[in-house]
Design a protein around this motif. Structure first.
Motif, mmCIF file in Angstrom:
data_model
loop_
_atom_site.group_PDB
_atom_site.id
_atom_site.type_symbol
_atom_site.label_atom_id
_atom_site.label_comp_id
_atom_site.label_asym_id
_atom_site.label_seq_id
_atom_site.Cartn_x
_atom_site.Cartn_y
_atom_site.Cartn_z
ATOM 1 N N LYS A 1 -4.747 1.487 -6.249
ATOM 2 C CA LYS A 1 -5.122 1.562 -7.667
ATOM 3 C C LYS A 1 -5.841 2.876 -7.983
ATOM 4 C CE LYS A 1 -7.476 -0.995 -11.375
ATOM 5 N NZ LYS A 1 -8.172 0.187 -11.924
ATOM 6 N N ILE A 2 -6.684 3.328 -7.073
ATOM 7 C CA ILE A 2 -7.409 4.587 -7.282
ATOM 8 C C ILE A 2 -6.427 5.750 -7.427
ATOM 9 C CG2 ILE A 2 -8.855 6.281 -6.080
ATOM 10 C CD1 ILE A 2 -10.502 3.867 -5.040
ATOM 11 N N ILE A 3 -5.382 5.770 -6.603
ATOM 12 C CA ILE A 3 -4.374 6.834 -6.702
ATOM 13 C C ILE A 3 -3.635 6.738 -8.032
ATOM 14 C CG2 ILE A 3 -2.237 7.757 -5.742
ATOM 15 C CD1 ILE A 3 -3.219 6.939 -2.989
ATOM 16 N N LYS A 4 -3.248 5.526 -8.425
ATOM 17 C CA LYS A 4 -2.512 5.356 -9.689
ATOM 18 C C LYS A 4 -3.370 5.771 -10.882
ATOM 19 C CE LYS A 4 0.466 1.899 -9.980
ATOM 20 N NZ LYS A 4 1.084 0.554 -9.964
ATOM 21 N N ASP A 5 -4.631 5.395 -10.852
ATOM 22 C CA ASP A 5 -5.538 5.787 -11.936
ATOM 23 C C ASP A 5 -5.731 7.304 -11.956
ATOM 24 O OD1 ASP A 5 -5.814 3.145 -12.605
ATOM 25 O OD2 ASP A 5 -7.778 2.884 -11.642
ATOM 26 N N LEU B 1 0.227 -0.866 2.472
ATOM 27 C CA LEU B 1 0.724 -1.262 1.160
ATOM 28 C C LEU B 1 1.514 -0.118 0.547
ATOM 29 C CD1 LEU B 1 -2.175 -3.190 -0.654
ATOM 30 C CD2 LEU B 1 -0.197 -4.124 0.557
ATOM 31 N N GLU B 2 2.574 -0.474 -0.188
ATOM 32 C CA GLU B 2 3.391 0.513 -0.881
ATOM 33 C C GLU B 2 3.456 0.149 -2.363
ATOM 34 O OE1 GLU B 2 7.231 1.049 0.900
ATOM 35 O OE2 GLU B 2 6.466 0.575 2.910
ATOM 36 N N ASP B 3 3.508 1.179 -3.197
ATOM 37 C CA ASP B 3 3.662 0.985 -4.637
ATOM 38 C C ASP B 3 4.345 2.218 -5.199
ATOM 39 O OD1 ASP B 3 3.493 -0.115 -7.170
ATOM 40 O OD2 ASP B 3 1.356 -0.575 -7.034
#
Length: 470
Positions: free
Chosen positions: A456-460, A381-383
């Motif tokens: 999500k953990i990285i973004k948070d 997944l990429e974001d």
């Protein structure tokens, strides 16, 4: 202050992409050219972006005012065409006016060094330093340079396509039904010529007019940008669709069902095809953001995968160092040994079409065959996310890690990248883009739910850092 990233200089048109700054860039290159006692001409190309043709004139006027011979493409070209021409003619510098896959309101300048390679960081840092110390530049009218034989023009297309053809084997099925979408970029020039040379009958080419607004899209062959193409593939029963970005160095593919074939699958399948079916030999090179599918295919084929930092110049250097067969990245670019030292989607399209034609299998079946061969079925997944304070985020990442749900084996800090390797073979990457002010996030894990959770953990984690650092 002008900055050069992994893709050279990019700026907003009429803001930092303007006549004065372009001439300062040309003057900086001229100063370095003379300091190094270079004598070869500089090849210069430009794409379909707004003001690209004007920019080629402005840069040429300053180069020739510094007594440097400039050879300009007669018309719009792809970036790989200029890289190929520089390599073939063994020149010291090449220049391309493009902003690659950026939105329509951007334009930019890519610089190439010996062998047509993307400029190394040492060179781009030097160019940047000189630009920001200059207070004036030389210039003289274009016509004066033409009269003095310092400026001339060249038609590149035929020679470029003929060179690609020399790397191909004859295709068996010339009746494959293919949809081509160059997203209003210069791929419309090379891809049409390529298909004719390969003998592929009756391809359908869309979005092939000159539109500097790129139809209101970001000219990048991502999954979301090819949604409409997916409908066309299913409705008209195409065998596949091929799409390229605005300067034709990134590739996107849809299979016969309209499903997106990502760059990791493209790279792995072409490597598999070249070794298993064409009998080619050699390792493979990938960047930090590319799937472990590539590693597993290499391992099963009896070769090694070499991982390098993001930036295609690093892939090109590693191909030379290890005499690797092929190298590529997750953003959709690849090249092979003895071709140009840069990514090229016209060339990648040619190889992919050859593979599909000669294996005479649906694209989805080929991708499944490759994954089954490698016994690898992970999800990547990429974001991306915006950020405010790059240095503070990098500093904090040195001191602590995101609270991943997988057990961490080790981490690697390489320039603007933090890559986390987990005990089961999964990984996660946090990297600062070299072309846009965003953080790119990649996670590869056995299933979608876990990958999504750890994105999500990285973004948070980043959000928390920025909140504390305010």
């Amino acid at each position: 202050m002008l900055e050069f990233g992994t893709g050279g200089f990019r700026g907003i048109i009429a803001d930092d992409f303007n006549k004065t700054n372009l001439k300062l860039i040309a003057q900086a290159i001229s100063d370095i050219y003379h300091e190094r006692n270079y004598h070869t001409p500089i090849y210069l190309g430009y794409d379909y972006r707004f003001m690209s043709d004007y920019a080629s004139v402005w840069i040429s006027e300053t180069l020739q005012a510094n007594n440097i011979k400039v050879i300009i493409s007669k018309s719009e070209v792809t970036t790989p065409e200029i890289m190929y021409t520089c390599k073939k003619n063994n020149v010291d510098f090449g220049i391309m006016i493009t902003a690659s896959h950026n939105p329509y309101f951007y334009n930019g300048v890519k610089v190439f060094q010996q062998e047509g390679m993307d400029a190394e960081k040492v060179l781009t840092d030097l160019i940047e330093k000189k630009i920001n110390s200059l207070k004036e530049y030389k210039t003289s009218p274009l016509q004066e340079g033409i009269r003095n034989n310092l400026i001339s023009y060249i038609d590149i297309h035929d020679d470029f396509i003929n060179n690609i053809a020399s790397f191909l084997t004859p295709i068996k099925n010339k009746n494959i039904k293919v949809l081509i979408d160059p997203l209003y970029g210069t791929g419309s020039i090379t891809l049409g010529h390529l298909l004719n040379t390969m003998g592929i009958k009756n391809p359908t080419i869309i979005h092939n007019t000159h539109d500097p607004l790129f139809g209101g899209m970001v000219p990048n062959p991502t999954k979301i940008n090819l949604i409409k193409d997916a409908s066309l593939v299913k409705e008209n029963h195409y065998d596949l669709a091929i799409s390229t970005d605005s300067d034709c160095d990134r590739l996107g593919v849809l299979d016969e069902n309209g499903n997106y074939v990502d760059a990791n699958e493209i790279l792995a399948s072409l490597y598999y095809y070249l070794v298993k079916y064409r009998g080619e030999k050699g390792d493979i090179v990938k960047n930090l953001a590319t799937s472990n599918l590539v590693d597993k295919v290499a391992e099963k084929l009896g070769y090694k995968c070499h991982e390098v930092d993001v930036g295609f110049k690093n892939i090109s250097s590693a191909i030379k160092k290890y005499d690797a067969l092929i190298g590529g990245e997750s953003s959709g670019g690849l090249t092979i040994r003895n071709y140009i030292f840069g990514k090229d989607s016209t060339f990648a399209s040619a190889l992919f079409l050859e593979m599909v034609s000669n294996l005479n299998k649906p694209v989805s079946k080929i991708i499944k065959e490759v994954k089954d061969f490698a016994s690898f079925h992970y999800i990547i997944l990429e974001d991306q996310m915006d950020y405010k304070n790059k240095e503070y985020i990098l500093k904090t990442c040195k001191e602590k890690q995101p609270k991943f749900t997988y057990k961490l084996k080790n981490e690697v800090h390489l320039n603007n990248n933090y890559k986390y390797y987990f005990e089961d073979g999964s990984w996660a990457l946090l990297r600062f883009s070299g072309t846009e002010k965003v953080i790119r996030i990649f996670v590869e894990m056995p299933n979608y739910e876990d990958a999504k959770e750890n994105v999500k953990i990285i973004k948070d984690f980043v959000t928390e850092i920025e909140t504390v650092g305010v």
